[in-house]
Scaffold this motif. Structure first.
Motif, PDB file in Angstrom:
ATOM      1  N   ILE A   1      66.899  31.727  48.397  1.00 19.53           N
ATOM      2  CA  ILE A   1      66.939  30.672  49.163  1.00 19.53           C
ATOM      3  C   ILE A   1      66.825  29.608  48.835  1.00 19.53           C
ATOM      4  O   ILE A   1      67.697  28.471  49.198  1.00 19.53           O
ATOM      5  CB  ILE A   1      65.849  30.739  50.512  1.00 19.53           C
ATOM      6  N   ALA A   2      66.142  29.400  47.680  1.00 18.02           N
ATOM      7  CA  ALA A   2      66.235  28.174  46.944  1.00 18.02           C
ATOM      8  C   ALA A   2      67.250  27.774  46.164  1.00 18.02           C
ATOM      9  O   ALA A   2      67.641  26.637  46.015  1.00 18.02           O
ATOM     10  CB  ALA A   2      64.827  27.784  46.155  1.00 18.02           C
ATOM     11  N   MET A   3      67.978  28.740  45.540  1.00 16.10           N
ATOM     12  CA  MET A   3      69.193  28.482  44.915  1.00 16.10           C
ATOM     13  C   MET A   3      70.492  28.220  45.595  1.00 16.10           C
ATOM     14  O   MET A   3      71.187  27.627  45.099  1.00 16.10           O
ATOM     15  CB  MET A   3      69.320  29.739  44.116  1.00 16.10           C
ATOM     16  N   ALA A   4      70.694  28.408  46.937  1.00 18.51           N
ATOM     17  CA  ALA A   4      71.822  28.312  47.537  1.00 18.51           C
ATOM     18  C   ALA A   4      72.426  26.964  47.528  1.00 18.51           C
ATOM     19  O   ALA A   4      73.557  26.684  47.278  1.00 18.51           O
ATOM     20  CB  ALA A   4      71.476  28.577  49.086  1.00 18.51           C
ATOM     21  N   SER A   5      71.529  25.703  47.754  1.00 22.48           N
ATOM     22  CA  SER A   5      71.991  24.526  47.652  1.00 22.48           C
ATOM     23  C   SER A   5      72.252  24.057  46.495  1.00 22.48           C
ATOM     24  O   SER A   5      73.238  23.347  46.243  1.00 22.48           O
ATOM     25  CB  SER A   5      70.925  23.810  48.475  1.00 22.48           C
ATOM     26  N   PRO A   6      71.447  24.259  45.319  1.00 27.47           N
ATOM     27  CA  PRO A   6      71.818  23.861  44.003  1.00 27.47           C
ATOM     28  C   PRO A   6      73.116  24.500  43.437  1.00 27.47           C
ATOM     29  O   PRO A   6      74.018  23.462  42.594  1.00 27.47           O
ATOM     30  CB  PRO A   6      70.736  24.233  43.049  1.00 27.47           C
ATOM     31  N   LEU A   7      73.310  25.566  43.816  1.00 28.17           N
ATOM     32  CA  LEU A   7      74.468  26.448  43.516  1.00 28.17           C
ATOM     33  C   LEU A   7      75.767  25.658  44.095  1.00 28.17           C
ATOM     34  O   LEU A   7      76.679  25.409  43.527  1.00 28.17           O
ATOM     35  CB  LEU A   7      74.484  27.902  43.771  1.00 28.17           C
ATOM     36  N   ALA A   8      75.516  25.520  45.363  1.00 19.50           N
ATOM     37  CA  ALA A   8      76.870  24.787  46.081  1.00 19.50           C
ATOM     38  C   ALA A   8      76.901  23.442  45.764  1.00 19.50           C
ATOM     39  O   ALA A   8      78.166  23.020  45.556  1.00 19.50           O
ATOM     40  CB  ALA A   8      76.342  24.821  47.662  1.00 19.50           C
ATOM     41  N   LEU A   9      76.126  22.675  45.579  1.00 20.05           N
ATOM     42  CA  LEU A   9      76.122  21.402  44.858  1.00 20.05           C
ATOM     43  C   LEU A   9      76.938  21.293  43.603  1.00 20.05           C
ATOM     44  O   LEU A   9      77.868  20.685  43.285  1.00 20.05           O
ATOM     45  CB  LEU A   9      74.666  20.507  44.662  1.00 20.05           C
ATOM     46  N   ASN A  10      76.485  21.790  42.539  1.00 18.62           N
ATOM     47  CA  ASN A  10      77.070  22.062  41.127  1.00 18.62           C
ATOM     48  C   ASN A  10      78.332  22.781  40.920  1.00 18.62           C
ATOM     49  O   ASN A  10      79.000  22.319  40.171  1.00 18.62           O
ATOM     50  CB  ASN A  10      75.800  22.586  40.199  1.00 18.62           C
ATOM     51  N   ALA A  11      78.368  23.955  41.644  1.00 15.77           N
ATOM     52  CA  ALA A  11      79.838  24.657  41.558  1.00 15.77           C
ATOM     53  C   ALA A  11      80.963  23.980  41.818  1.00 15.77           C
ATOM     54  O   ALA A  11      82.024  23.944  41.254  1.00 15.77           O
ATOM     55  CB  ALA A  11      79.645  26.008  42.357  1.00 15.77           C
ATOM     56  N   PHE A  12      80.867  23.061  42.813  1.00 20.78           N
ATOM     57  CA  PHE A  12      81.882  22.159  43.252  1.00 20.78           C
ATOM     58  C   PHE A  12      82.346  20.959  42.369  1.00 20.78           C
ATOM     59  O   PHE A  12      83.489  20.530  42.441  1.00 20.78           O
ATOM     60  CB  PHE A  12      81.650  21.550  44.641  1.00 20.78           C
ATOM     61  N   ILE A  13      81.487  20.326  41.534  1.00 19.83           N
ATOM     62  CA  ILE A  13      81.565  19.089  41.049  1.00 19.83           C
ATOM     63  C   ILE A  13      82.790  19.268  39.700  1.00 19.83           C
ATOM     64  O   ILE A  13      83.501  18.273  39.811  1.00 19.83           O
ATOM     65  CB  ILE A  13      80.248  18.940  39.856  1.00 19.83           C
ATOM     66  N   PRO A  14      83.150  20.398  39.101  1.00 20.26           N
ATOM     67  CA  PRO A  14      83.918  20.529  38.300  1.00 20.26           C
ATOM     68  C   PRO A  14      85.366  20.495  38.813  1.00 20.26           C
ATOM     69  O   PRO A  14      86.524  19.948  38.364  1.00 20.26           O
ATOM     70  CB  PRO A  14      84.100  21.823  37.520  1.00 20.26           C
ATOM     71  N   ALA A  15      85.616  20.853  40.149  1.00 22.73           N
ATOM     72  CA  ALA A  15      86.997  20.748  40.858  1.00 22.73           C
ATOM     73  C   ALA A  15      87.156  19.555  41.541  1.00 22.73           C
ATOM     74  O   ALA A  15      88.227  19.322  41.903  1.00 22.73           O
ATOM     75  CB  ALA A  15      86.796  21.963  42.222  1.00 22.73           C
TER      76      ALA A  15
END
Length: 397
Positions: free
Chosen positions: A18-32
């Motif tokens: 639950i806690a990881m969902a938002s940090p993953l979504a935030l940071n995975a998109f940055i390189p794109a």
């Protein structure tokens, strides 16, 4: 009735997810983001809103989720938040224009803020302050790992498939987490409030902000975070547009930055018992300042390599990993209000400042990359000065 005692406690794996969902979504998109700018034919300043508004929404969401969960309960607010995160991922995956993409990112952040705030609250409900501290360490480590691998994962997904595929990954993960939460998370709030206490909470925030030492320690950790936001928000464009790299190149090298933060945090936990909090903050800020100075020196010498960009930043974030937990603890302990409220307010200040800084990145890149890196250097200087201010205003040693 205390439902925490009448139903099985949720697993640590579920709470970490639950806690990881938002940090993953935030940071995975940055390189794109550079490829998204080309795909949607948008200016960098417009695409930057997908990062800036995410941070801004996280900041506002942190202030709202606590009072909402006290009134409605943890379970319904968390399920609603995860549902919004899921909907935002779907909007992003199917976006063919910038408006839908930005809307998706805002919903992702608004829903994700519930998970980031309420996991800590649920642990406190179940185990109390002392029991929650040990279990929260595993959750924090899970978040750190997700933040470390997310840019590399997002970079390769964007390179091999498309930037929309990053949102499909978030959609899959958030769907699984929502279903698992629905089936296995009980209500943990022992006693709900009878009124939605937003006004009393705002009064608490006002009281906390009257503490000079709280402001000093909070600004110290905020300025160091700003250096990170400036780097992570600008480097994808520099790697792709100015160094002829790819999103995967950014993700690979960014691993050094993320792992350095994890190492700094780990070392902090090992040696903080033998050093005073302020000494730990000084040591961390000193490492950050050295890393920023090296980064600026290489830039002034016009020596642009992946190693001369990412390794000095890794040193800066290593120092952040050492100073941030201690500065945050000092801020919360020096506040005159409730610890939870002080923590939420600190997160709000850090994120809303980061959002403002992030939106300045396109202007700085267009003006001069050296100017941007100069601001990265200034950030730990301001952090050092803020810490010194906090020390002079702290009554107790």
């Amino acid at each position: 009735m205390n439902t925490a005692k009448s139903a099985p406690a949720p697993s640590a794996l579920l709470l970490a997810g639950i806690a990881m969902a938002s940090p993953l979504a935030l940071n995975a998109f940055i390189p794109a983001m550079p490829d998204v700018a080309q795909s949607l034919d948008q200016q960098i300043s417009t695409i930057q809103l997908t990062f800036t508004l995410y941070l801004l929404t996280l900041a506002v969401g942190q202030l709202l989720c606590g009072p909402l969960s006290d009134y409605f309960g943890r379970r319904p607010v968390l399920l609603a938040g995860l549902g919004l995160h899921l909907l935002g991922s779907l909007l992003g995956a199917t976006a063919d224009d910038i408006s839908q993409l930005i809307s998706g990112r805002v919903l992702q952040a608004l829903g994700g803020s519930a998970g980031m705030v309420l996991v800590r609250t649920i642990l406190l409900d179940l185990y109390g302050r002392e029991g929650a501290a040990n279990r929260m360490g595993y959750v924090v480590m899970s978040i750190a790992i997700s933040q470390a691998i997310a840019p590399a994962l997002g970079g390769y997904i964007n390179l091999w498939f498309s930037w929309q595929s990053i949102f499909y990954l978030s959609l899959l993960i958030s769907t699984l987490i929502w279903l698992t939460t629905l089936l296995h998370l009980p209500e943990t709030c022992a006693q709900k409030t009878e009124t939605f206490g937003l006004i009393p909470v705002l009064r608490q925030y006002q009281q906390i902000l009257r503490s000079p030492s709280y402001l000093g320690y909070t600004l110290s950790t905020t300025f160091i975070a700003c250096a990170f936001y400036l780097f992570v928000g600008s480097m994808p464009y520099i790697v792709v547009d100015q160094m002829d790299g790819t999103s995967a190149d950014f993700g690979n090298w960014f691993l050094t930055v993320s792992l350095a933060f994890m190492l700094g945090s780990f070392i902090s936990t090992r040696i903080s018992a033998s050093l005073r909090i302020d000494n730990m903050v000084r040591l961390g800020n000193g490492c950050s300042l050295l890393g920023a100075a090296l980064l600026l020196t290489f830039s002034l010498l016009d020596y642009w390599q992946y190693a001369t960009l990412f390794l000095p930043m890794a040193l800066l974030t290593f120092g952040r990993g050492m100073s941030q937990p201690n500065a945050q603890l000092a801020a919360i302990s020096s506040s005159s209000g409730a610890a939870g409220t002080a923590s939420c307010l600190m997160g709000f200040i850090q994120l809303i400042t980061g959002a403002a800084v992030a939106q300045s990145i396109p202007f700085l890149i267009d003006t001069s990359v050296v100017l941007l890196i100069t601001f990265i250097f200034i950030a730990p200087v301001l952090s050092w000065l803020s810490h010194q201010f906090a020390i002079t205003r702290t009554k107790s040693p």
